[in-house]
Structures are given as structure tokens and as C-alpha cells.
Write a protein that holds these residues in place. Sequence first.
Motif, PDB file in Angstrom:
ATOM      1  N   GLU A 140       0.799  -1.226   0.000  1.00 34.50           N
ATOM      2  CA  GLU A 140       0.000   0.000   0.000  1.00 34.50           C
ATOM      3  C   GLU A 140       0.831   1.276   0.000  1.00 34.50           C
ATOM      4  N   LYS A 141       2.142   1.155   0.167  1.00 39.34           N
ATOM      5  CA  LYS A 141       3.038   2.323   0.229  1.00 39.34           C
ATOM      6  C   LYS A 141       2.655   3.258   1.385  1.00 39.34           C
ATOM      7  N   GLN A 142       2.236   2.658   2.499  1.00 39.73           N
ATOM      8  CA  GLN A 142       1.904   3.420   3.693  1.00 39.73           C
ATOM      9  C   GLN A 142       1.986   2.495   4.898  1.00 39.73           C
ATOM     10  N   VAL A 143       2.099   3.100   6.087  1.00 37.98           N
ATOM     11  CA  VAL A 143       2.008   2.327   7.320  1.00 37.98           C
ATOM     12  C   VAL A 143       0.879   2.925   8.151  1.00 37.98           C
ATOM     13  N   THR A 144       0.235   2.078   8.926  1.00 37.57           N
ATOM     14  CA  THR A 144      -0.840   2.535   9.799  1.00 37.57           C
ATOM     15  C   THR A 144      -0.409   2.331  11.241  1.00 37.57           C
ATOM     16  N   VAL A 145      -0.308   3.428  11.962  1.00 41.03           N
ATOM     17  CA  VAL A 145       0.102   3.398  13.365  1.00 41.03           C
ATOM     18  C   VAL A 145      -0.966   4.097  14.189  1.00 41.03           C
ATOM     19  N   ASP A 146      -1.487   3.396  15.193  1.00 42.65           N
ATOM     20  CA  ASP A 146      -2.553   3.923  16.042  1.00 42.65           C
ATOM     21  C   ASP A 146      -3.746   4.403  15.215  1.00 42.65           C
ATOM     22  N   GLY A 147      -4.050   3.649  14.164  1.00 41.16           N
ATOM     23  CA  GLY A 147      -5.223   3.944  13.361  1.00 41.16           C
ATOM     24  C   GLY A 147      -5.060   5.049  12.337  1.00 41.16           C
TER      25      GLY A 147
END
Length: 330
Positions: A140-147
Motif C-alpha cells: 500500500e506504500k503506507q504504514v498505519t500506526v494507532d489507526g
Amino acid sequence: MSSTTAESPLVTGEEVESAAQVFERMAAAIGTAARCAPATVRLVLTAFAAGGHVLLEDLPGMGKTTLARALAAVTGGTASRVQCTPDLLPSDITGVTIFNERSREFEFHPGPVFANVVIVDEINRALPRTQSALLEVMQEKQVTVDGKAHPVPHPFLVVATQNPVELEGTFPLPEAQLDRFLMRLSLGYPGEDAELSLMRGLAPASPEDLAAVLDGAGMARLVGVAERVTFAEPVYDYVLRLAQRTRRHPRLRAGVSMRATIALCRAARMHVLADARAHVTPDDVKALAGPLWGHRLVPLSGAATAGETAELLDDVLADVPVPPPFGNRR
């Protein structure tokens, strides 16, 4: 019938020549720092330009990290490095949210994945939950941290390395993780002349000293040209029939995924563009089948070696006839 449309005009000869020259300059620059086969350098460049990731499976000391750093330099990007160990946490890769006492707000502190080229050394030494931290960012070319989603820089490439012969204290990558890598490559030993030069102390250029050949905007233009490379319907059909053959092969528990067929088509366009051509042929598909599909095959015997998957792919390529006008159907 061609895959191009009125909205996507055919690529011009001038565009093809210009793109090939850019590839040649980048490959030559990388070759001054990384002593590996030119064909391997071009494949890594193809993966980067096609938006894919690379798994370098080789012995220590072959120049894998140097190659990745040189790639970042010639594309004008940033590079970061992660040394995988069993105690590495997912947040050590993606980043973490920390409460700022002064501002009384939570702040995101990005991890090493926030670079254009991310070198993940000895990925199979990380625990599975840490390996899985790379799944989202690679796809996805992104990270999800704490929503909250945090996009990584563009272009983005993960170059992961692993030692194929050292098994103690390692955690093999699952099929879902392997499928995220566009290519699996091996650098191999350098040529005799290159190794003699290194033995004599004639050090190659430092990756940090390499001048940028292409920036992000230039890479975007290159991708735009590649998207207009001709991919004839018979070649699409050939890729599909090869994929279906891997899914029905008697010695395979699982063949290649839909992601793999899409990836091969995308990489083939960039591959022929780097070779100063404007049409994808079945020979291009054959040339890329090993690097792109070998690591995605799951034999009935369990974990596959590179030699075993190469043999299975040879069987598949021999079984599926090349379509006309490129060849004769059986």
C-alpha cells in the motif's frame, strides 16, 4: 489487437531511445560501485522503475547492501537500513507514536521505512510478526500506526536480503510475504577481474559519491512511457496460459497468483523499454519468468530451492507453446 488505445498513444522512437539511455546511465553508475553482473543491475533497476520490491538471496559479502545504496544514489533518493534480529519489533520498522510533554500532543516518529530505498538485511532473522510489519507498506506504500495512515516517500523500494544456506535462528518467509516481492535475485560471485581489483585494494566508488541520474519526476515520466509500450493480446494470453499451467502442475501445491501475472506484465514493459524496444514479446516473458515467478511457486515437497523452482519453470515454459505470430501452436 494492441493493448494501447486512442487515449494512450503508441510510444515514440524518441521516447524509447531516451528511456534506454537513462537506464544505461543509471546501470553504468551503479556498476562503478557495485561489482555484480550488469544483467542483475538492470533487473534491479527494472524492479524499481516498475514499482516492485527485490529479494536478494545470496551469501554474505556479495555486495547486496552496496547495490541498494548505489540504487538510491543514482535515483536521487534516500536510503535506510534495517538489520533484522529476533528482538526487532514491528515499531522499530514502521515508527511509533510518542506523547510530547511540551505540546501535550501525540507525535508520530517515522521508522526506517520512510525512505526511497529501504534495505532490510537478513529479513529471515526477524520474527514473523516483525516480517509482517512490512506487508502493508510493500503493498500500500503506507504504514498505519494507532489507526492513522502515514504514506512513505515515492518512489519506494524494499531490498531485502537473506542467506540461503544458513538456517539456524531464521524464520522462513511465508508465501504471502514472498508474493510481495516482484523479483528474487542472486548476485553471485564477482568476475575474476573485479575480485582481483578488490584484492589489490582498488576500491570501487562509494555509493554516496554517485551523482543522481534521475529524480522522482523523471521516474514518473519513465513509468508513463512504459505504460504505452505495446503489449499485444497474444502475449497477454501467453502469460495467462503460463500462469494457469503453474496452477495445474502435478509437482506444485500452488502456482503463481494474480498479483504475479500483473507484476510480470508491468515489469515486461519496463524491461523492453530499458532494452530500447517498444513491443513486448514472449521471449521477454520467458526472460522474466524466473526472477518474477520462481519464489512464488510452492512445490508439493515443501520449501523450494531456487534450483527446484527453476526446473519447474523450465517444464512450464516447455509445456506452453508460443502463440502466433511469435511461434506455432502445437
